[in-house]
Design a protein around this motif. Structure first.
Motif, PDB file in Angstrom:
ATOM      1  N   UNK A 138      -0.571  11.847  -1.853  1.00 26.55           N
ATOM      2  CA  UNK A 138      -0.174  12.791  -0.803  1.00 26.55           C
ATOM      3  C   UNK A 138       0.374  12.056   0.422  1.00 26.55           C
ATOM      4  N   UNK A 139       0.978  12.840   1.324  1.00 25.87           N
ATOM      5  CA  UNK A 139       1.513  12.324   2.597  1.00 25.87           C
ATOM      6  C   UNK A 139       2.552  11.218   2.402  1.00 25.87           C
ATOM      7  N   UNK A 140       3.394  11.356   1.386  1.00 27.15           N
ATOM      8  CA  UNK A 140       4.503  10.433   1.136  1.00 27.15           C
ATOM      9  C   UNK A 140       4.072   9.024   0.738  1.00 27.15           C
ATOM     10  N   UNK A 141       2.825   8.868   0.291  1.00 26.04           N
ATOM     11  CA  UNK A 141       2.370   7.578  -0.222  1.00 26.04           C
ATOM     12  C   UNK A 141       2.560   7.549  -1.736  1.00 26.04           C
ATOM     13  N   UNK A 142       2.697   6.342  -2.255  1.00 27.10           N
ATOM     14  CA  UNK A 142       2.748   6.128  -3.704  1.00 27.10           C
ATOM     15  C   UNK A 142       2.170   4.752  -3.988  1.00 27.10           C
ATOM     16  N   UNK A 143       1.671   4.572  -5.193  1.00 21.26           N
ATOM     17  CA  UNK A 143       1.217   3.263  -5.644  1.00 21.26           C
ATOM     18  C   UNK A 143       1.966   2.912  -6.923  1.00 21.26           C
ATOM     19  N   UNK A 144       2.286   1.628  -7.044  1.00 23.90           N
ATOM     20  CA  UNK A 144       2.945   1.124  -8.244  1.00 23.90           C
ATOM     21  C   UNK A 144       2.074   0.028  -8.845  1.00 23.90           C
ATOM     22  N   UNK A 145       1.963   0.050 -10.158  1.00 21.14           N
ATOM     23  CA  UNK A 145       1.230  -0.978 -10.879  1.00 21.14           C
ATOM     24  C   UNK A 145       2.227  -1.930 -11.533  1.00 21.14           C
ATOM     25  N   UNK A 146       2.061  -3.210 -11.242  1.00 23.84           N
ATOM     26  CA  UNK A 146       2.901  -4.260 -11.809  1.00 23.84           C
ATOM     27  C   UNK A 146       2.022  -5.117 -12.710  1.00 23.84           C
ATOM     28  N   UNK A 147       2.532  -5.410 -13.922  1.00 28.90           N
ATOM     29  CA  UNK A 147       1.788  -6.213 -14.888  1.00 28.90           C
ATOM     30  C   UNK A 147       2.645  -7.366 -15.387  1.00 28.90           C
ATOM     31  N   UNK A 148       1.987  -8.436 -15.814  1.00 34.29           N
ATOM     32  CA  UNK A 148       2.696  -9.556 -16.407  1.00 34.29           C
ATOM     33  C   UNK A 148       3.198  -9.191 -17.790  1.00 34.29           C
TER      34      UNK A 148
END
Length: 182
Positions: free
Chosen positions: A21-31
């Motif tokens: 919410x509130x224009x936040x996002x999370x991204x997961x990066x993996x090897x």
């Protein structure tokens, strides 16, 4: 804000994006190299599409992870799930507080058999963790598996209980309170 330097030798690749919410996002990066046992999962926090923070997990294999997130009642929260060696798994809670990702030191669970799962099992607005324990009787391969639940509360993931896994049974939909194998 550029990616952490450790992403270069790990050959980090984008695995998943979750909108909060509130224009936040999370991204997961993996090897991308499953033989690189030094890699770790990396989580990027974005505010209105702009990177504001990177967080590197202290655990996990770094090439097999996923994120589960919910809005929560007071704050968005996520669980980073990843493999940990041949059979084990790790779950780590991440909270969005004051525009930053926070990982409370006690908000981690390790399971001995298979990758854990995340769900809000007690409807309190925080994700809990479902894992698997083994009684090692007479050894891991011949031992019996048990569902095991962990409740998130006050910055910690705490075991609430276990129940035997039976053929064809799905994961629990509420916190367990039975005895766990020792």
């Amino acid at each position: 804000m550029p990616a952490p330097a450790s992403c270069h030798p790990w050959s980090c690749r984008l695995r998943q994006t979750v909108t909060l919410r509130d224009q936040y996002a999370v991204r997961l990066w993996l090897g991308s190299d499953q033989q690189n046992y030094e890699s770790r999962p990396v989580v990027e926090l974005l505010d209105h599409g702009v990177t504001v923070q990177w967080w590197i997990s202290p655990r996990g294999d770094g090439w097999n992870g996923s994120l589960t997130c919910i809005a929560g009642r007071s704050e968005p929260n996520c669980v980073l799930l990843d493999s940990l060696g041949m059979h084990a798994g790790v779950a780590e809670i991440l909270l969005l507080q004051g525009g930053r990702l926070v990982h409370p030191a006690g908000a981690e669970a390790v399971t001995v058999a298979g990758e854990p799962r995340a769900a809000d099992l007690d409807d309190d607005g925080f994700l809990d963790v479902i894992g698997t324990a083994n009684d090692y009787r007479p050894n891991f391969a011949q031992g019996h598996n048990y569902w095991q639940t962990f409740r998130y509360r006050a910055g910690r993931l705490v075991v609430t209980g276990c129940a035997p896994e039976t053929r064809g049974s799905g994961p629990p939909v509420q916190l367990l309170h039975g005895a766990c194998p020792t």
